[in-house]
Design an enzyme around this catalytic site. Sequence first.
Site, PDB file in Angstrom:
ATOM      1  N   ASP A   1      43.748  42.188  44.746  1.00 17.12           N
ATOM      2  CA  ASP A   1      43.224  43.520  44.463  1.00 17.12           C
ATOM      3  C   ASP A   1      42.639  44.164  45.719  1.00 17.12           C
ATOM      4  O   ASP A   1      41.792  43.585  46.395  1.00 17.12           O
ATOM      5  CB  ASP A   1      42.154  43.367  43.369  1.00 17.12           C
ATOM      6  CG  ASP A   1      41.430  44.661  43.022  1.00 17.12           C
ATOM      7  OD1 ASP A   1      41.860  45.734  43.460  1.00 17.12           O
ATOM      8  OD2 ASP A   1      40.425  44.571  42.291  1.00 17.12           O
TER       9      ASP A   1
ATOM     10  N   HIS B   1      35.419  46.237  41.105  1.00 19.20           N
ATOM     11  CA  HIS B   1      36.308  45.682  42.130  1.00 19.20           C
ATOM     12  C   HIS B   1      35.506  45.178  43.319  1.00 19.20           C
ATOM     13  O   HIS B   1      34.500  45.774  43.707  1.00 19.20           O
ATOM     14  CB  HIS B   1      37.299  46.739  42.596  1.00 19.20           C
ATOM     15  CG  HIS B   1      38.148  47.313  41.505  1.00 19.20           C
ATOM     16  ND1 HIS B   1      39.370  46.797  41.163  1.00 19.20           N
ATOM     17  CD2 HIS B   1      37.919  48.353  40.659  1.00 19.20           C
ATOM     18  CE1 HIS B   1      39.863  47.495  40.164  1.00 19.20           C
ATOM     19  NE2 HIS B   1      39.008  48.449  39.842  1.00 19.20           N
TER      20      HIS B   1
END
Length: 553
Positions: free
Chosen positions: A196, A369
């Site tokens: 990610d 994130h």
Amino acid sequence: MARKKPPLRIIPLGGLDGIGKNMTAFECGDDMVLVDAGLMFPDDDQPGVDLVLPDYTYVLENEDKLRGIIITHGHEDHTGALPYLLADLVNRVTIYSSSLTIGMIQGKLEEHRIKNQPFQEVADGSHVQLGCFSVDFFSMTHSIPAALGVFLSTPQGTVLHTGDFKLDQTPIDGVRPNYHAICEFGRRGVDLLLSDSTNATNPGFTPSEAAVGAALRHIIKNATGKVFVASFSSHIHRLQQVCDASVAVGRKVVVTGRSMVTNTKIARQLGYLKVSDQDIIDAYDVDDLPDDRIVVLCTGSQGEPLSALARMANGEHRSLSITANDTVIISATPVPGNEKSVQGIINSLSKIGCDIYDKSNALVHVSGHGCQEELRLMLAMTRPSFFMPVHGEAVHLRAHAKLALSMGMAEDHVFVADNGDTLEMRAGKVHRAEPVDSGVVYVDGIQVGDTEPAVLRDRQRLSKDGIVTCVVSIRRRDGSVPAVDISGRGVSFANDEELIAGAQDVVRNALVSADVKGGSLDVLRKAARNSLSNLLWGKTHTRPLVIPVVLEV
């Protein structure tokens, strides 16, 4: 002579040109596995488009190889394309995911009337065999519970896909990333890491979700009237903290907004959202309680015009209203492109006079994130031989690639790819291969994939410069043009009689020059359109969409 084993092909079909529509195919010989099937919401330059999907034609062309669909977590950018993909597949393929994600997907499929879809629930430590793919699942922390990473073992090597993640040491549900499994995979050997990249440009660590709880409780405790909290309906950890803070200070929780009602119901049924029935009341029962005993969980954190928060801010909600004594918490970050819409909601709320909290003035939101240090830790734990950053715009992918290079990875072992680019792995070695066709599919009303670029261009022109209709009557027998009628919508000169009269003369002369007696209708229509368009550009510096109609009388 022994037959050469087919390579493992890694094919990103979406997710490498923005935050959304994540989809990656892994193909090895006669077997293929798909990881995620997400969507993206349209930009301002895509008027009339409801949703944007990855072009999954390659999956349909190789459906006979598809052994399973793995969904890492329940966010729309990882699940939203599933109803459309499943409707296009001839055979039902099993979906593998956590119980919460499956619950959310089932609700989505019911809306699309897709029945008899097989599912298999997996969790941290689960193992499945999909053709030649040996798949291990491990827990990750994100802004939604039950997020999973995936470790794929194949005859040609191994791939670790992190899914969306941050390394949260104090998650709300107590489920931390499975560091032992990640490090064990690193010890066994990760040939290729897909990780990610959303926050790859942000230094440091992402704060824990638990940091939000204290700020929410402080605001809710000290509010004098009703408290409205707008958040993503899938952000179950955030909703849990709002519920906990509300109950702790003696307030009841109201849930409003279609997706918020649906997702809280699913999360409560599956045990991911813990709040008793007595602490939740119906929106129509708020009049039975004083304002300082109510917290409203609602949709609208992205400024959606039809969301519950937008309707309440504009006084259009059926049962709830916001007053100057109330408090509104926007517990989310605007998705790129939604900033103006969110600011519009804030302005409407400001006119009411209520207190407004968002990430600019209080710790009411943290990202799901990981930032740079967490991404470095993931690289350190997995120790991949090769690396391809995923999930991000070009700036995020390149920033993530630089992090890998700073940790000693060789430049030719790091691949910054685009959708459709293909990597091939043989005996653990990765190189670029021939790309596959890729792109986007538009969902436009009930049409899927039929919105041509020319249609979008026309819509952009309509929204920018308006439309002008030019109806012309012609007589073939004497070559005359007895009538030219020009009308406009969305144009500034619609009532300019002098301009319209001049335009009529210009069109009439252009048709006469084009030979009314012998010219085809197509030639005459083109002459009318070009002459009128050129005149309007010269007079107004706008290019409205010109629709010419030529009638024989």
